[in-house]
Design a protein around this motif. Structure first.
Motif, short mmCIF file in Angstrom:
data_model
loop_
_atom_site.label_atom_id
_atom_site.label_comp_id
_atom_site.label_asym_id
_atom_site.label_seq_id
_atom_site.Cartn_x
_atom_site.Cartn_y
_atom_site.Cartn_z
N LEU A 81 0.83 -1.20 0.00
CA LEU A 81 0.00 0.00 0.00
C LEU A 81 0.87 1.26 0.00
O LEU A 81 1.88 1.32 0.71
N PRO A 82 0.51 2.27 -0.77
CA PRO A 82 1.36 3.46 -0.90
C PRO A 82 1.52 4.26 0.39
O PRO A 82 2.56 4.87 0.61
N ARG A 83 0.54 4.24 1.27
CA ARG A 83 0.61 5.03 2.50
C ARG A 83 1.02 4.20 3.72
O ARG A 83 1.01 4.70 4.84
N LEU A 84 1.36 2.96 3.51
CA LEU A 84 1.68 2.05 4.61
C LEU A 84 2.92 2.52 5.37
O LEU A 84 3.98 2.72 4.78
N ARG A 85 2.74 2.76 6.67
CA ARG A 85 3.85 3.19 7.53
C ARG A 85 4.32 2.08 8.45
O ARG A 85 5.48 2.02 8.81
N ARG A 86 3.39 1.22 8.86
CA ARG A 86 3.72 0.14 9.79
C ARG A 86 2.99 -1.13 9.39
O ARG A 86 1.81 -1.09 9.09
N GLN A 87 3.74 -2.22 9.37
CA GLN A 87 3.16 -3.51 9.03
C GLN A 87 3.78 -4.59 9.90
O GLN A 87 4.97 -4.58 10.16
N SER A 88 2.95 -5.52 10.32
CA SER A 88 3.42 -6.67 11.08
C SER A 88 2.71 -7.90 10.55
O SER A 88 1.49 -7.92 10.43
N LEU A 89 3.49 -8.92 10.20
CA LEU A 89 2.94 -10.19 9.76
C LEU A 89 3.35 -11.26 10.76
O LEU A 89 4.51 -11.34 11.14
N SER A 90 2.41 -12.07 11.19
CA SER A 90 2.70 -13.20 12.06
C SER A 90 2.65 -14.46 11.20
O SER A 90 1.60 -14.79 10.64
N LEU A 91 3.80 -15.14 11.08
CA LEU A 91 3.93 -16.25 10.13
C LEU A 91 4.34 -17.56 10.77
O LEU A 91 4.95 -18.41 10.13
N ALA A 92 4.01 -17.76 12.04
CA ALA A 92 4.37 -19.01 12.72
C ALA A 92 3.64 -20.20 12.10
O ALA A 92 2.47 -20.09 11.73
N VAL A 96 6.80 -20.48 5.18
CA VAL A 96 7.86 -19.50 4.92
C VAL A 96 9.15 -19.92 5.62
O VAL A 96 9.14 -20.68 6.58
N SER A 97 10.25 -19.39 5.13
CA SER A 97 11.55 -19.70 5.72
C SER A 97 11.70 -19.02 7.08
O SER A 97 10.95 -18.10 7.42
N LYS A 98 12.69 -19.45 7.83
CA LYS A 98 12.97 -18.87 9.14
C LYS A 98 13.32 -17.39 9.01
O LYS A 98 12.92 -16.58 9.84
N GLU A 99 14.05 -17.02 7.95
CA GLU A 99 14.43 -15.62 7.73
C GLU A 99 13.19 -14.75 7.57
O GLU A 99 13.10 -13.66 8.14
N PHE A 100 12.24 -15.21 6.77
CA PHE A 100 11.00 -14.44 6.58
C PHE A 100 10.23 -14.34 7.89
O PHE A 100 9.75 -13.27 8.24
N SER A 101 10.11 -15.45 8.57
CA SER A 101 9.34 -15.46 9.81
C SER A 101 9.97 -14.54 10.86
O SER A 101 9.26 -13.80 11.55
N ASP A 102 11.30 -14.59 10.98
CA ASP A 102 11.99 -13.76 11.97
C ASP A 102 11.88 -12.27 11.67
O ASP A 102 11.86 -11.45 12.58
N ARG A 103 11.82 -11.91 10.40
CA ARG A 103 11.82 -10.50 10.01
C ARG A 103 10.43 -9.95 9.69
O ARG A 103 10.29 -8.80 9.28
N SER A 104 9.41 -10.73 9.87
CA SER A 104 8.06 -10.33 9.46
C SER A 104 7.40 -9.33 10.40
O SER A 104 6.33 -8.84 10.10
N THR A 106 8.28 -6.28 11.09
CA THR A 106 8.34 -4.88 10.64
C THR A 106 8.30 -4.80 9.12
O THR A 106 8.69 -5.75 8.43
N LEU A 107 7.88 -3.67 8.62
CA LEU A 107 7.81 -3.45 7.18
C LEU A 107 9.21 -3.51 6.55
O LEU A 107 9.43 -4.18 5.54
N ASP A 108 10.18 -2.83 7.17
CA ASP A 108 11.54 -2.84 6.64
C ASP A 108 12.16 -4.23 6.72
O ASP A 108 12.90 -4.64 5.83
N GLY A 109 11.85 -4.97 7.79
CA GLY A 109 12.40 -6.31 7.96
C GLY A 109 11.93 -7.26 6.87
O GLY A 109 12.74 -8.00 6.30
N ILE A 110 10.66 -7.26 6.56
CA ILE A 110 10.15 -8.16 5.53
C ILE A 110 10.64 -7.74 4.15
O ILE A 110 10.94 -8.58 3.30
N ARG A 111 10.77 -6.44 3.91
CA ARG A 111 11.33 -5.98 2.63
C ARG A 111 12.77 -6.44 2.47
O ARG A 111 13.18 -6.83 1.38
#
Length: 149
Positions: A81-92, A96-104, A106-111
Motif C-alpha cells: 500500500l502506498p501510505r503504509l507506515r507500519r506492518q506486522s505479519l505473524s507467520l508461525a 515461509v523460511s525462518k528468515e522471513f518469519s523472523d523479520r516479518s 516490521t515493514l523494513d524487515g520483511i522488505r
C-alpha cells in the motif's frame, strides 16, 4: 478495524472475497487474524491487491496456514500500500523460511528478507493443466511458484 476469522476452515476463496469486498475504502488501521484458515499464496496475493489504498497500519496474523510460502509473501508485498507506515505479519507454522518469519514483524524487515531472497535466485511459475474429474471435457489448472536453481 479488527477482524478475526481464525479457524474458519473451508471455502477460503469465498471468505477472502467477502472479506475484501466489505472493507471500508477510508480505512487507516487494520488488524486481521486469519490463522488456521487453510489459506495459500493465491489468497494472500488477492488480499494484498484488494486492501484499501489508504491503510497506514496493517497487522495480519497468518499462523498455521502451511500453504503460505516465501513467494506468496513476496507477491503480497508487491502490492504494498502506498501510505503504509507500519506492518506486522505473524507467520508461525507457515511454509515461509525462518528468515522471513523472523523479520516479518516490521515493514523494513520483511522488505529486507524479500530482497535477500531475490538475490539468491530466480522465481519460476509453473502452470499445469489437468483433466477435471468432475466435469468431462473440462480442464483445471494449478499454478505453482518456486525458486529456479
Amino acid at each position: 478495524l479488527n477482524i478475526d476469522l481464525s479457524f474458519m476452515n473451508g471455502a477460503a476463496n469465498e471468505k477472502m472475497t467477502l472479506l475484501t469486498r466489505t472493507l471500508p475504502p477510508n480505512l487507516k488501521e487494520l488488524t486481521l487474524s486469519l490463522g488456521s484458515m487453510s489459506l495459500a499464496d493465491e489468497h494472500i496475493v488477492a488480499l494484498g491487491a484488494a486492501l484499501p489504498t489508504g491503510v497506514e497500519e496493517l497487522d495480519i496474523k497468518l499462523d498455521n496456514n502451511v500453504d503460505i510460502s516465501n513467494v506468496g509473501i513476496a507477491n503480497f508485498m508487491t502490492n504494498a500500500l502506498p501510505r503504509l507506515r507500519r506492518q506486522s505479519l505473524s507467520l508461525a507454522t507457515t511454509g515461509v523460511s525462518k528468515e522471513f518469519s523472523d523479520r516479518s514483524g516490521t515493514l523494513d524487515g520483511i522488505r529486507l528478507a524479500i530482497y535477500e531472497e531475490a538475490q539468491r535466485g530466480n522465481l519460476c511459475t509453473t502452470v499445469n493443466l489437468l483433466p477435471n474429474k468432475e466435469v468431462r471435457g473440462r480442464m483445471t489448472y494449478h499454478i505453482e511458484r518456486s525458486k529456479c536453481y
